[in-house]
Design an enzyme around this catalytic site. Structure first.
Site, PDB file in Angstrom:
ATOM      1  N   GLU A   1     -16.766 -11.383 -15.709  1.00 56.94           N
ATOM      2  CA  GLU A   1     -16.993 -11.227 -17.155  1.00 56.94           C
ATOM      3  C   GLU A   1     -17.014 -12.617 -17.793  1.00 56.94           C
ATOM      4  OE1 GLU A   1     -14.012  -8.918 -19.279  1.00 56.94           O
ATOM      5  OE2 GLU A   1     -14.646  -9.775 -21.186  1.00 56.94           O
TER       6      GLU A   1
ATOM      7  N   ARG B   1     -17.057 -16.940 -25.735  1.00 57.45           N
ATOM      8  CA  ARG B   1     -16.049 -17.655 -26.531  1.00 57.45           C
ATOM      9  C   ARG B   1     -16.330 -19.146 -26.611  1.00 57.45           C
ATOM     10  NH1 ARG B   1     -10.625 -14.490 -24.263  1.00 57.45           N
ATOM     11  NH2 ARG B   1     -11.640 -12.469 -24.412  1.00 57.45           N
TER      12      ARG B   1
ATOM     13  N   LYS C   1     -12.275  -0.455 -22.559  1.00 51.83           N
ATOM     14  CA  LYS C   1     -11.332  -1.531 -22.284  1.00 51.83           C
ATOM     15  C   LYS C   1     -10.094  -1.254 -23.148  1.00 51.83           C
ATOM     16  CE  LYS C   1     -11.017  -6.492 -23.422  1.00 51.83           C
ATOM     17  NZ  LYS C   1     -11.389  -7.783 -22.821  1.00 51.83           N
TER      18      LYS C   1
END
Ligand code: 3PG
Length: 216
Positions: A47, A51, A135
């Site tokens: 993943e 960011r 999630k």
């Protein structure tokens, strides 16, 4: 692609992964050696979080140069991020939360996608849009396995990838939970190890995690 097919694709990816490293890549040149180090340790589902400014380019480089890796995009915060992940050819998308706009865009698209939830109401929104694989974030601060057990009461069929506060010490307990399909976290790719280019260390840590967590 129907919603059910999209969901099952994601479930298959998560189940094959067991552990999913949540990657924050600061320098583009780290992307390929990092992906190679993870794959060498048996961790193939990655993943790449949105960011950092280089995240998209980093994911692109991994996909081009490390074909064994299954690259998804994390920290998807809105429909634009989702579109960027899709345009890139990412295999899946993950969000720390879910807005009505994001849930609608994901439900209308075909990218395997896991919205983030931490409460029953958030879970109900996700389920209403067809997302039964979510999630659970931030997993430990939100009450840990006890909180997930409580959520599984009214929602026994949810499938969950918890992240946030998971590491070597508690990953196995999370994976033993019947609603958990995989666990995610940054512990397999510490920022210091990436910064210093300690690829062998990352490979060793992944190999250890896979050996102890993944059924043979
Ligand atoms: C995530 O987005 O899943 C988290 O940042 C990962 O949490 P961790 O750093 O506690 O593993």
């Amino acid at each position: 692609m129907t919603a059910a097919v999209r969901q099952e694709k994601l479930a298959a990816i998560f189940k094959s992964a067991v552990v999913i490293p949540v990657l924050t890549i600061e320098r583009l040149e780290d992307a390929v050696p990092l992906a190679r180090a993870l794959v060498a340790g048996g961790v193939r589902v990655l993943e790449v979080t949105l960011r950092t400014p280089v995240a998209i380019e980093a994911a692109k480089a991994m996909m081009a140069e490390v074909p064994e890796a299954v690259v998804g995009i994390g920290t998807i915060l809105n429909a634009d991020d989702l579109a960027r992940a899709r345009a890139l050819g990412a295999q899946f998308g993950i969000s720390p939360g879910a807005t009505p706009e994001l849930l609608q865009a994901a439900a209308a698209g075909d990218l395997p996608f896991a919205p983030g939830i931490a409460t029953a109401s958030e879970l109900m929104q996700a389920l209403a849009h067809g997302f039964d694989l979510v999630k659970f974030f931030p997993a430990e601060p939100s009450g840990g396995i006890k909180a997930l057990r409580a959520l599984a009461g009214p929602f026994p069929n949810i499938r969950v990838c918890p992240t946030g506060g998971i590491g070597e010490a508690n990953a196995a307990s999370w994976l033993a939970d019947p609603n958990v399909v995989a666990v995610g976290g940054s512990w397999l790719c510490p920022a210091a190890a990436i910064r210093s280019g300690n690829w062998a260390g990352i490979t060793a840590m992944c190999a250890r995690a896979i050996k102890s967590l993944k059924p043979a």
